[in-house]
Write an enzyme that holds these catalytic residues in place. Sequence first.
Site, PDB file in Angstrom:
ATOM      1  N   SER A  77       2.746  -5.077   7.766  1.00 20.41           N
ATOM      2  CA  SER A  77       2.834  -4.404   6.480  1.00 20.41           C
ATOM      3  C   SER A  77       1.655  -4.780   5.582  1.00 20.41           C
ATOM      4  O   SER A  77       0.516  -4.465   5.885  1.00 20.41           O
ATOM      5  CB  SER A  77       4.181  -4.720   5.827  1.00 20.41           C
ATOM      6  N   HIS A 134      10.771  -0.431   9.626  1.00 19.14           N
ATOM      7  CA  HIS A 134       9.561  -1.074   9.128  1.00 19.14           C
ATOM      8  C   HIS A 134       9.532  -2.558   9.478  1.00 19.14           C
ATOM      9  O   HIS A 134       8.468  -3.124   9.724  1.00 19.14           O
ATOM     10  CB  HIS A 134       9.472  -0.884   7.613  1.00 19.14           C
TER      11      HIS A 134
END
Length: 352
Positions: free
Chosen positions: A165, A326
């Site tokens: 991320s 994610h």
Amino acid sequence: MMKIAFARAAAQAGASAVGVRGGCCSTTIPIISAAAGARATVMARRLFSSASAATPSSTTTNTVPPVVSTVPLVYDLHSPENPTVPNKETQPIIFIHGLFGSKKNNRSISKQLARDLGRHIFAIDLRNHGESPHDPRHDYTAMSEDVAAFIRSHGLKDSTLIGHSMGAKAAMTVALTHPDLVQNIISVDNAPVDARLQSSFARYIQGLKKIEEAGVSSLSAADKILEPYEKDLVVRQFLLGNLHRPRVDPGGKPSPTLQFRNPLGIIGKSLDHMGDFPFKDPHRVRFGKPALFVRGTKSHYVPDEVIPLIGQFFPLFELVDVEGGHWVISENPEAFRQGEFSLLLGWTMIWV
């Protein structure tokens, strides 16, 4: 679900292929079957890059490294029992966490990779996270310069950067700005594009500030305050992992009040820029070494439309999908570990 793997050698040797679409690029996926005990292993290679950039002669960059006041990064070193490298400075792996994360989030996977690969792994805390110093500036340029300074100060050579991320964009920025410091990178669920950050992060900041204002003394009290801002218990536990009980004075007793390690004001002001990427023109800069992009099948951070742009910045990149969202490393750690294990052994990936 079909397990996807990269088999560069097999693909180059030739295999039956089926065409798929990947944005504006024509793509093929060679499918190779191989016996693995009583089972067959299905391997597929997905290489997305433009023909003009597929075989760069060198790593090129027209950028001048920025002048940034760096901070010393705190780290955990995970050493293998049976090293395949002469020392910790040779071909180390640097694990970089995401927003609101820290080095402790990658402790388990780092230990496993150190054992499997025989390489030393540095799990670092980025600025304004974990135990690393706080600084008013919080953007990818500053974070990447911190990592570059870390590599130089520890005398590391041929480093592999693994970032998730926010950490993924930091790793990409290091590779594009300081390609001489990096051997290859692994970007986990992020891409080199400007994208709007999920609104949930601003909501998290609101909830975490409420906890600080309340002066809580227990995790259960903090969790009750955070629950209206995030219903998922796993996410709340992740965010509350940043709470600690500081000492009142050096050598003194711990404070009765929990505090966040993160400077919430600084991070809150930086959120508008956390979706940005510092490089806009892939014709001016590229990383001509291997790059792996891992994306969660249930995540929207790396949509098919950005694949051609990835190929322009990172012409030797490959892409793999892992079942999960994610937070793919924590959601599906074994698939993630197996993929990286094979990659780092030579960019031939066989998932069984």
